[in-house]
Write a protein that holds these residues in place. Structure first.
Motif, PDB file in Angstrom:
ATOM      1  N   PRO A 206       7.020 -63.176  13.884  1.00  0.00           N
ATOM      2  CA  PRO A 206       7.801 -61.854  14.349  1.00  0.00           C
ATOM      3  C   PRO A 206       8.081 -61.221  13.014  1.00  0.00           C
ATOM      4  O   PRO A 206       8.324 -61.715  12.073  1.00  0.00           O
ATOM      5  N   ASP A 207       8.309 -59.744  13.215  1.00  0.00           N
ATOM      6  CA  ASP A 207       8.179 -58.969  12.132  1.00  0.00           C
ATOM      7  C   ASP A 207       9.485 -59.328  11.422  1.00  0.00           C
ATOM      8  O   ASP A 207       9.440 -59.110  10.134  1.00  0.00           O
ATOM      9  N   LEU A 208      10.547 -59.746  12.107  1.00  0.00           N
ATOM     10  CA  LEU A 208      11.737 -59.740  11.167  1.00  0.00           C
ATOM     11  C   LEU A 208      11.429 -61.079  10.322  1.00  0.00           C
ATOM     12  O   LEU A 208      12.387 -61.033   9.251  1.00  0.00           O
ATOM     13  N   HIS A 209      10.770 -62.090  10.490  1.00  0.00           N
ATOM     14  CA  HIS A 209      10.568 -63.205   9.704  1.00  0.00           C
ATOM     15  C   HIS A 209       9.457 -63.173   8.697  1.00  0.00           C
ATOM     16  O   HIS A 209       9.303 -63.678   7.869  1.00  0.00           O
ATOM     17  N   ARG A 210       8.456 -62.067   9.094  1.00  0.00           N
ATOM     18  CA  ARG A 210       7.301 -62.021   8.417  1.00  0.00           C
ATOM     19  C   ARG A 210       7.250 -62.096   6.815  1.00  0.00           C
ATOM     20  O   ARG A 210       6.403 -62.907   6.183  1.00  0.00           O
ATOM     21  N   THR A 211       8.106 -61.200   6.545  1.00  0.00           N
ATOM     22  CA  THR A 211       8.275 -61.161   4.836  1.00  0.00           C
ATOM     23  C   THR A 211       8.697 -62.218   4.389  1.00  0.00           C
ATOM     24  O   THR A 211       8.322 -62.765   3.087  1.00  0.00           O
ATOM     25  N   THR A 212       9.782 -63.088   5.137  1.00  0.00           N
ATOM     26  CA  THR A 212      10.227 -64.294   4.313  1.00  0.00           C
ATOM     27  C   THR A 212       9.069 -65.365   4.436  1.00  0.00           C
ATOM     28  O   THR A 212       9.095 -66.153   3.488  1.00  0.00           O
ATOM     29  N   ALA A 213       8.594 -65.386   5.663  1.00  0.00           N
ATOM     30  CA  ALA A 213       7.423 -66.324   5.406  1.00  0.00           C
ATOM     31  C   ALA A 213       6.431 -66.241   4.723  1.00  0.00           C
ATOM     32  O   ALA A 213       5.913 -67.175   3.928  1.00  0.00           O
ATOM     33  N   LYS A 214       6.053 -65.242   4.493  1.00  0.00           N
ATOM     34  CA  LYS A 214       5.118 -64.815   3.463  1.00  0.00           C
ATOM     35  C   LYS A 214       5.628 -65.040   2.012  1.00  0.00           C
ATOM     36  O   LYS A 214       4.766 -65.836   1.126  1.00  0.00           O
ATOM     37  N   ARG A 215       6.821 -64.986   1.805  1.00  0.00           N
ATOM     38  CA  ARG A 215       7.226 -65.237   0.229  1.00  0.00           C
ATOM     39  C   ARG A 215       7.419 -66.735   0.160  1.00  0.00           C
ATOM     40  O   ARG A 215       7.223 -67.314  -0.913  1.00  0.00           O
ATOM     41  N   ILE A 216       7.624 -67.577   1.016  1.00  0.00           N
ATOM     42  CA  ILE A 216       7.685 -68.856   1.064  1.00  0.00           C
ATOM     43  C   ILE A 216       6.419 -69.544   0.788  1.00  0.00           C
ATOM     44  O   ILE A 216       6.228 -70.432   0.138  1.00  0.00           O
TER      45      ILE A 216
ATOM     46  N   PRO B 203       6.493 -76.883   8.469  1.00  0.00           N
ATOM     47  CA  PRO B 203       7.505 -76.950   9.052  1.00  0.00           C
ATOM     48  C   PRO B 203       8.122 -75.445   9.349  1.00  0.00           C
ATOM     49  O   PRO B 203       8.700 -74.892  10.503  1.00  0.00           O
ATOM     50  N   ILE B 204       8.538 -74.735   8.281  1.00  0.00           N
ATOM     51  CA  ILE B 204       9.002 -73.297   8.156  1.00  0.00           C
ATOM     52  C   ILE B 204       8.280 -72.238   8.784  1.00  0.00           C
ATOM     53  O   ILE B 204       8.762 -71.525   9.487  1.00  0.00           O
ATOM     54  N   TYR B 205       7.014 -72.539   8.719  1.00  0.00           N
ATOM     55  CA  TYR B 205       6.145 -71.445   9.295  1.00  0.00           C
ATOM     56  C   TYR B 205       5.966 -71.845  11.027  1.00  0.00           C
ATOM     57  O   TYR B 205       6.365 -70.756  11.529  1.00  0.00           O
ATOM     58  N   LYS B 206       6.133 -72.935  11.253  1.00  0.00           N
ATOM     59  CA  LYS B 206       6.387 -73.310  12.844  1.00  0.00           C
ATOM     60  C   LYS B 206       7.715 -72.810  13.315  1.00  0.00           C
ATOM     61  O   LYS B 206       7.987 -72.350  14.464  1.00  0.00           O
ATOM     62  N   ALA B 207       8.656 -73.135  12.213  1.00  0.00           N
ATOM     63  CA  ALA B 207      10.171 -72.588  12.643  1.00  0.00           C
ATOM     64  C   ALA B 207      10.416 -71.215  12.900  1.00  0.00           C
ATOM     65  O   ALA B 207      10.799 -70.792  14.116  1.00  0.00           O
ATOM     66  N   PHE B 208       9.609 -70.616  12.360  1.00  0.00           N
ATOM     67  CA  PHE B 208       9.536 -68.964  12.351  1.00  0.00           C
ATOM     68  C   PHE B 208       8.793 -68.711  13.520  1.00  0.00           C
ATOM     69  O   PHE B 208       9.350 -67.645  14.181  1.00  0.00           O
ATOM     70  N   LYS B 209       7.895 -69.279  13.705  1.00  0.00           N
ATOM     71  CA  LYS B 209       6.799 -69.125  14.966  1.00  0.00           C
ATOM     72  C   LYS B 209       7.206 -69.268  16.315  1.00  0.00           C
ATOM     73  O   LYS B 209       7.436 -68.382  17.130  1.00  0.00           O
ATOM     74  N   THR B 210       8.040 -70.510  16.320  1.00  0.00           N
ATOM     75  CA  THR B 210       8.624 -70.845  17.706  1.00  0.00           C
ATOM     76  C   THR B 210       9.900 -70.967  17.885  1.00  0.00           C
ATOM     77  O   THR B 210      10.653 -71.415  18.788  1.00  0.00           O
ATOM     78  N   ASP B 211      10.737 -70.497  16.886  1.00  0.00           N
ATOM     79  CA  ASP B 211      12.160 -70.477  16.760  1.00  0.00           C
ATOM     80  C   ASP B 211      12.669 -71.861  16.999  1.00  0.00           C
ATOM     81  O   ASP B 211      13.627 -72.251  17.927  1.00  0.00           O
ATOM     82  N   SER B 212      12.393 -72.846  16.317  1.00  0.00           N
ATOM     83  CA  SER B 212      12.489 -74.347  16.491  1.00  0.00           C
ATOM     84  C   SER B 212      13.414 -74.932  15.597  1.00  0.00           C
ATOM     85  O   SER B 212      13.334 -74.900  14.407  1.00  0.00           O
ATOM     86  N   SER B 213      14.577 -75.356  16.160  1.00  0.00           N
ATOM     87  CA  SER B 213      15.609 -75.778  15.272  1.00  0.00           C
ATOM     88  C   SER B 213      15.090 -77.401  14.562  1.00  0.00           C
ATOM     89  O   SER B 213      15.411 -77.747  13.511  1.00  0.00           O
TER      90      SER B 213
ATOM     91  N   ALA C 215      10.839 -64.648  20.848  1.00  0.00           N
ATOM     92  CA  ALA C 215      11.339 -64.193  19.231  1.00  0.00           C
ATOM     93  C   ALA C 215      10.726 -63.012  19.157  1.00  0.00           C
ATOM     94  O   ALA C 215      11.313 -62.112  18.717  1.00  0.00           O
ATOM     95  N   LEU C 216       9.370 -62.657  19.708  1.00  0.00           N
ATOM     96  CA  LEU C 216       8.777 -61.228  19.490  1.00  0.00           C
ATOM     97  C   LEU C 216       9.438 -60.275  20.144  1.00  0.00           C
ATOM     98  O   LEU C 216       9.825 -59.138  19.584  1.00  0.00           O
ATOM     99  N   GLY C 217      10.010 -60.567  21.445  1.00  0.00           N
ATOM    100  CA  GLY C 217      10.773 -59.645  22.052  1.00  0.00           C
ATOM    101  C   GLY C 217      11.985 -59.136  21.519  1.00  0.00           C
ATOM    102  O   GLY C 217      12.382 -57.972  21.375  1.00  0.00           O
TER     103      GLY C 217
ATOM    104  N   TYR D  83      16.797 -66.230  15.388  1.00  0.00           N
ATOM    105  CA  TYR D  83      16.990 -66.390  14.175  1.00  0.00           C
ATOM    106  C   TYR D  83      16.581 -65.074  13.143  1.00  0.00           C
ATOM    107  O   TYR D  83      16.182 -65.295  12.114  1.00  0.00           O
ATOM    108  N   GLY D  84      16.401 -63.983  13.767  1.00  0.00           N
ATOM    109  CA  GLY D  84      16.317 -62.837  12.997  1.00  0.00           C
ATOM    110  C   GLY D  84      17.606 -62.405  12.130  1.00  0.00           C
ATOM    111  O   GLY D  84      18.678 -62.518  12.339  1.00  0.00           O
ATOM    112  N   TYR D  85      17.195 -61.891  10.990  1.00  0.00           N
ATOM    113  CA  TYR D  85      18.228 -61.317   9.885  1.00  0.00           C
ATOM    114  C   TYR D  85      17.727 -60.185   9.040  1.00  0.00           C
ATOM    115  O   TYR D  85      16.487 -60.043   9.123  1.00  0.00           O
ATOM    116  N   SER D  86      18.753 -59.360   8.767  1.00  0.00           N
ATOM    117  CA  SER D  86      18.054 -58.218   8.240  1.00  0.00           C
ATOM    118  C   SER D  86      18.072 -58.659   6.655  1.00  0.00           C
ATOM    119  O   SER D  86      17.352 -57.459   6.090  1.00  0.00           O
TER     120      SER D  86
END
Length: 235
Positions: free
Chosen positions: A30-40, A92-102, A208-210, A229-232
């Motif tokens: 999702p857009d809100l997580h994309r920058t963080t996922a790329k940086r990791i 794991p963090i890629y899939k966590a951002f993708k599926t909102d998985s605890s 998550a996308l919605g 799990y979106g954040y600014s």
């Protein structure tokens, strides 16, 4: 919906191996997580490049009069830690951002804490461990200045990896806890098997996308029955 073909790692065609994972930040995250996922992901790349630089540093160490054990261990760390770090903490963090998985968030936290400890040990540089850290590099200046200068490059890179890893861990943990994530939710996902059910993962991804689209279009906070799990604050 047909399963997407694996595209990572992007191996040359002459290598008789096929990619093992599917990775696409634009469609999966999702857009809100994309920058963080790329940086990791860039952090994983930096860690891998640092291990390669460490191999060169240990080669200079050996040529300058150091033992061959460090060079052998440096080669082992490169071929072992590069794929293991991708599988054990980036996926794991890629899939966590993708599926909102605890569950995947918790898997990332547990493994990445170990990664942080390893990065600190590498930056310290205990002689005989196959890493060009501060102790090994500074002590070798009295033996061979040229080799020590080469060793200084991976030493600085190890330090940068340790610092960036701490920042990444702190930021991911901060927004995960702020969004209501907990160990109990991860245990519930493990018990129900929801973390590995593709239909549940697809539903979570759509939710998550919605939520991401709604957060962009509206200024007022959104409420849902599942944690968002979106954040600014981006890394």
């Amino acid at each position: 919906m047909s399963e997407k073909p694996n595209n990572f790692p992007p191996l040359p065609r002459f290598i008789p191996l096929k990619p093992c994972f599917y990775q696409d930040f634009e469609t999966d995250i999702p857009d809100l997580h994309r920058t963080t996922a790329k940086r990791i992901y860039y952090l994983w790349m930096l860690n891998s490049i640092t291990l390669a630089a460490n191999l060169i540093g240990c080669l200079a160490w050996m040529i300058g009069g150091g033992g061959a054990v460090n060079f052998g261990l440096a080669f082992l760390w490169l071929i072992l830690f590069t794929p293991c770090s991708y599988v054990c903490w980036f996926r794991p963090i890629y899939k966590a951002f993708k599926t909102d998985s605890s569950f995947n968030f918790m898997a990332f936290f547990f493994v990445f804490i170990a990664q942080l400890v390893v990065s600190i040990i590498q930056a310290v540089g205990i002689p005989g461990w196959g890493v060009c850290g501060w102790i090994a590099t500074i002590s070798f200046f009295g033996t061979n200045v040229g080799s020590a200068v080469v060793m200084l490059i991976p030493t600085i890179m190890f330090t940068a990896v340790a610092v960036f890893s701490f920042v990444a861990l702190s930021k991911v943990h901060k927004f995960y806890r702020g969004a209501g994530g907990s160990m109990s939710k991860a245990q519930e996902e493990w018990t129900t098997g929801a973390w590995k059910n593709p239909h549940v993962q697809q539903a979570a991804q759509n939710a998550a996308l919605g939520a991401a689209q709604g957060a962009v279009m509206q200024n007022e906070p959104q409420y849902s029955a599942t944690p968002n799990y979106g954040y600014s604050n981006q890394m």
